[in-house]
Design a protein around this motif. Structure first.
Motif, mmCIF file in Angstrom:
data_model
loop_
_atom_site.group_PDB
_atom_site.id
_atom_site.type_symbol
_atom_site.label_atom_id
_atom_site.label_comp_id
_atom_site.label_asym_id
_atom_site.label_seq_id
_atom_site.Cartn_x
_atom_site.Cartn_y
_atom_site.Cartn_z
ATOM 1 N N ASP A 15 36.547 40.744 31.291
ATOM 2 C CA ASP A 15 36.340 42.193 31.363
ATOM 3 C C ASP A 15 34.852 42.526 31.445
ATOM 4 O OD1 ASP A 15 39.068 42.610 31.232
ATOM 5 O OD2 ASP A 15 39.078 42.982 29.065
ATOM 6 N N LEU A 16 34.041 41.820 30.665
ATOM 7 C CA LEU A 16 32.597 42.076 30.679
ATOM 8 C C LEU A 16 32.002 41.708 32.042
ATOM 9 C CD1 LEU A 16 30.093 42.971 29.121
ATOM 10 C CD2 LEU A 16 29.817 40.583 28.354
ATOM 11 N N ALA A 17 32.437 40.606 32.611
ATOM 12 C CA ALA A 17 31.939 40.199 33.930
ATOM 13 C C ALA A 17 32.265 41.255 34.980
ATOM 14 C CB ALA A 17 32.534 38.851 34.322
ATOM 15 N N VAL A 18 33.495 41.758 34.942
ATOM 16 C CA VAL A 18 33.924 42.763 35.923
ATOM 17 C C VAL A 18 33.172 44.073 35.727
ATOM 18 C CG1 VAL A 18 35.895 44.226 36.560
ATOM 19 C CG2 VAL A 18 36.186 41.738 36.349
ATOM 20 N N GLU A 19 33.122 44.565 34.501
ATOM 21 C CA GLU A 19 32.474 45.854 34.234
ATOM 22 C C GLU A 19 30.979 45.811 34.555
ATOM 23 O OE1 GLU A 19 33.475 46.236 30.154
ATOM 24 O OE2 GLU A 19 35.626 46.490 30.569
ATOM 25 N N THR A 20 30.330 44.718 34.196
ATOM 26 C CA THR A 20 28.894 44.600 34.445
ATOM 27 C C THR A 20 28.603 44.492 35.939
ATOM 28 O OG1 THR A 20 28.659 43.463 32.321
ATOM 29 C CG2 THR A 20 26.818 43.287 33.867
ATOM 30 N N SER A 21 29.429 43.757 36.649
ATOM 31 C CA SER A 21 29.243 43.630 38.103
ATOM 32 C C SER A 21 29.335 44.984 38.777
ATOM 33 C CB SER A 21 30.304 42.685 38.684
ATOM 34 O OG SER A 21 30.167 41.383 38.166
ATOM 35 N N ARG A 22 30.335 45.760 38.414
ATOM 36 C CA ARG A 22 30.503 47.090 39.014
ATOM 37 C C ARG A 22 29.306 47.978 38.693
ATOM 38 N NH1 ARG A 22 36.293 47.744 36.456
ATOM 39 N NH2 ARG A 22 37.645 46.687 37.963
ATOM 40 N N ALA A 23 28.854 47.906 37.462
ATOM 41 C CA ALA A 23 27.768 48.796 37.028
ATOM 42 C C ALA A 23 26.444 48.478 37.714
ATOM 43 C CB ALA A 23 27.604 48.693 35.507
ATOM 44 N N HIS A 24 26.336 47.289 38.295
ATOM 45 C CA HIS A 24 25.049 46.887 38.896
ATOM 46 C C HIS A 24 25.154 46.613 40.392
ATOM 47 C CE1 HIS A 24 24.179 46.449 34.614
ATOM 48 N NE2 HIS A 24 22.908 46.598 34.947
ATOM 49 N N GLY A 25 26.149 47.235 41.032
ATOM 50 C CA GLY A 25 26.138 47.234 42.481
ATOM 51 C C GLY A 25 27.337 46.659 43.192
ATOM 52 N N ALA A 26 28.216 45.908 42.502
ATOM 53 C CA ALA A 26 29.399 45.379 43.170
ATOM 54 C C ALA A 26 30.296 46.522 43.622
ATOM 55 C CB ALA A 26 30.167 44.444 42.240
ATOM 56 N N ILE A 27 30.888 46.404 44.816
ATOM 57 C CA ILE A 27 31.772 47.469 45.307
ATOM 58 C C ILE A 27 33.195 47.291 44.810
ATOM 59 C CG2 ILE A 27 30.361 47.771 47.368
ATOM 60 C CD1 ILE A 27 32.625 46.390 48.958
ATOM 61 N N GLY A 28 33.481 46.146 44.213
ATOM 62 C CA GLY A 28 34.794 45.884 43.635
ATOM 63 C C GLY A 28 34.763 44.557 42.915
ATOM 64 N N ALA A 29 35.532 44.438 41.825
ATOM 65 C CA ALA A 29 35.540 43.201 41.054
ATOM 66 C C ALA A 29 36.869 43.073 40.327
ATOM 67 C CB ALA A 29 34.375 43.160 40.058
ATOM 68 N N ARG A 30 37.258 41.834 40.102
ATOM 69 C CA ARG A 30 38.510 41.571 39.377
ATOM 70 C C ARG A 30 38.498 40.141 38.872
ATOM 71 N NH1 ARG A 30 42.103 38.519 42.581
ATOM 72 N NH2 ARG A 30 43.950 39.259 41.478
ATOM 73 N N MET A 31 39.310 39.872 37.851
ATOM 74 C CA MET A 31 39.544 38.485 37.483
ATOM 75 C C MET A 31 40.387 37.854 38.585
ATOM 76 S SD MET A 31 42.705 38.315 34.875
ATOM 77 C CE MET A 31 43.255 36.929 35.882
ATOM 78 N N THR A 32 40.298 36.531 38.718
ATOM 79 C CA THR A 32 41.079 35.835 39.726
ATOM 80 C C THR A 32 41.706 34.609 39.098
ATOM 81 O OG1 THR A 32 41.033 34.886 41.973
ATOM 82 C CG2 THR A 32 39.135 34.440 40.570
ATOM 83 N N GLY A 33 42.903 34.265 39.533
ATOM 84 C CA GLY A 33 43.587 33.112 38.968
ATOM 85 C C GLY A 33 44.622 33.518 37.941
ATOM 86 N N GLY A 34 45.146 32.539 37.237
ATOM 87 C CA GLY A 34 46.266 32.768 36.326
ATOM 88 C C GLY A 34 45.939 33.571 35.091
ATOM 89 N N PHE A 80 43.748 34.426 31.245
ATOM 90 C CA PHE A 80 43.437 33.858 29.931
ATOM 91 C C PHE A 80 42.140 33.054 29.970
ATOM 92 C CE2 PHE A 80 48.050 33.913 30.653
ATOM 93 C CZ PHE A 80 48.430 34.864 29.717
ATOM 94 N N GLY A 81 41.231 33.433 30.847
ATOM 95 C CA GLY A 81 39.984 32.706 31.049
ATOM 96 C C GLY A 81 39.767 32.477 32.528
ATOM 97 N N GLY A 82 38.853 31.568 32.836
ATOM 98 C CA GLY A 82 38.581 31.283 34.242
ATOM 99 C C GLY A 82 37.498 32.179 34.795
ATOM 100 N N SER A 83 37.707 32.666 36.010
ATOM 101 C CA SER A 83 36.644 33.345 36.746
ATOM 102 C C SER A 83 36.997 34.770 37.143
ATOM 103 C CB SER A 83 36.315 32.560 38.024
ATOM 104 O OG SER A 83 35.796 31.292 37.720
ATOM 105 N N ALA A 84 35.946 35.547 37.373
ATOM 106 C CA ALA A 84 36.053 36.852 38.016
ATOM 107 C C ALA A 84 35.357 36.761 39.361
ATOM 108 C CB ALA A 84 35.392 37.932 37.154
ATOM 109 N N ILE A 85 35.736 37.645 40.279
ATOM 110 C CA ILE A 85 35.041 37.741 41.560
ATOM 111 C C ILE A 85 34.445 39.138 41.677
ATOM 112 C CG2 ILE A 85 36.381 35.980 42.757
ATOM 113 C CD1 ILE A 85 38.077 38.219 44.000
ATOM 114 N N ALA A 86 33.310 39.202 42.359
ATOM 115 C CA ALA A 86 32.627 40.483 42.546
ATOM 116 C C ALA A 86 32.167 40.569 43.998
ATOM 117 C CB ALA A 86 31.443 40.605 41.592
ATOM 118 N N LEU A 87 32.724 41.507 44.739
ATOM 119 C CA LEU A 87 32.341 41.719 46.138
ATOM 120 C C LEU A 87 31.113 42.616 46.130
ATOM 121 C CD1 LEU A 87 33.203 41.050 49.032
ATOM 122 C CD2 LEU A 87 34.591 43.140 49.014
#
Length: 389
Positions: A321-340, A342-349
């Motif tokens: 959640d922090l990765a997604v929210e921070t990415s959006r706040a600093h210029g990403a046009i969209g972001a989401r967690m990816t994968g199954g 409970f952890g892992g990665s987020a993507i930020a376009l």
């Protein structure tokens, strides 16, 4: 050998194989990890997904033996040389990374394919536990090798189903067919629009760079496993929802059916169902926008997908959640967690001009929260599994 950019890695892997096992491999194969652009947990609900193969791969050097002995070694060296008998494989008995190649051999046997013993050396640069499908990259590289070396002649669709069986019945992870489909059927510069009911594939143009964008992957370093209870419990909820609603799979529930569904399901099951139904719709919208307008027009769909996974499917975590929210706040046009989840990665376009801002802000935010420093890197859509040598 090969004159591709992979030539040095292929030569090094072949050389290490020869020094380890005493002679050269029969060949070297590779298969990529994947990023799922959108469409999470829809695959085992016979729905729609939109992953793409990435430019990070698992490579295997393989040589067929004339007995039933299997010898497996990874360049990671964490398990050392592991030996097994191909005629005595037992589901869920293998440990560590070796359960993936052994599971593939077992799944081929279940199809009546004679699998001899083999020596295998594996190397991979797909980050482990990051939600980029490092396990399926191994499986797809191995099945590509064994399919050719045994003369099995399986097409991509059958290899997808065989690796799914390896995951479900040998490894013990109740996954769908998305990851294998992306790894085996991916194409450079395209996302793989997959209908998980009939395995039909449409390659959809996804060239972020041409649109002045980069796709950042933010590996939170929170490890996850599909073989744990969280993933399985979500699948059970989806199956219950389909049963109560009287449909073969949640693929058959539309947006307009949700109001009626809310009166038939308990609140938790309804939220699980609502995620799947709305996520399928977001996949279809994303395909349409990529086809007609391009990557710059899918940001809001990525944002909505993350909110649904966080609130309805409840598979996010504070780091994601922090990765997604921070990415959006600093210029990403969209972001989401990816994968199954409970952890892992987020993507930020992210627009190229904001890439460094997003990177720096996420690192600062993780430090301030006391989280492990994330790995942040870019990925591009790459080709699927192939023989290198």
């Amino acid at each position: 050998m090969t004159s591709t950019p992979d030539a040095p890695a292929v030569s090094a892997l072949s050389g290490l194989f020869e020094s380890t096992f005493g002679s050269a491999p029969d060949g070297v194969w590779q298969a990529p990890g994947r990023v799922n652009l959108i469409g999470e947990h829809t695959d085992y609900n016979e729905g729609f997904v939109l992953p793409f193969a990435i430019d990070k791969t698992a490579k295997v050097a393989v040589r067929i033996r004339h007995d039933s002995r299997v010898r497996l070694l990874s360049t990671f060296g964490e398990q050392g040389l592991v030996e097994a008998d191909v005629d005595m494989l037992v589901p869920e008995a293998a440990k560590g990374w070796t359960k993936y190649p052994l599971g593939v051999a077992w799944a081929l046997q279940q199809r009546g394919i004679l699998v001899p013993g083999f020596d295998l050396l594996m190397d991979s640069d797909v980050p482990l536990g990051a939600g980029l499908s490092s396990s399926h990259a191994i499986e797809c590289a191995v099945i590509s090798a064994l399919n050719e070396l045994t003369g099995a002649g399986l097409g991509a669709e059958d290899m997808v189903l065989a690796t799914q069986r390896a995951e479900n019945d040998f490894v013990g992870a109740p996954t769908g067919i998305m990851d294998q489909s992306a790894s085996l059927r991916g194409s450079k510069g395209h996302a793989v629009f997959l209908d998980c009911r009939d395995q039909s594939v449409q390659l959809v143009p996804f060239d972020a760079q041409e649109a002045g964008l980069v796709l950042l992957v933010i590996d939170t370093k929170v490890s996850h496993s599909h073989a744990d209870g969280g993933y399985a419990s979500r699948r059970v909820s989806c199956e219950l929802g389909a049963q109560v609603l009287g449909v073969p799979a949640l693929r058959d529930v539309g947006i307009g059916d949700l109001e009626e569904a809310s009166g038939l399901l308990d609140s938790t099951t309804f939220r699980r169902v609502r995620h799947i139904v709305t996520e399928n719709d977001r996949v279809l919208q994303t395909v349409e926008r990529l086809t007609t307008d391009g990557p710059a027009h899918i940001g809001r769909l990525l944002d909505a997908s993350h909110a649904s996974m966080r609130d309805d499917f409840e598979i996010s975590c504070p780091e994601l959640d922090l990765a997604v929210e921070t990415s959006r706040a600093h210029g990403a046009i969209g972001a989401r967690m990816t994968g199954g989840g409970f952890g892992g990665s987020a993507i930020a376009l992210t627009p190229v001009g904001h890439e460094q801002d997003v990177r720096d802000a996420v690192v600062r935010a993780f430090a301030a929260a006391g989280f492990t420093t994330p790995d942040i890197f870019t990925v591009t859509p790459a080709a699927g599994a192939t023989r290198l040598a």
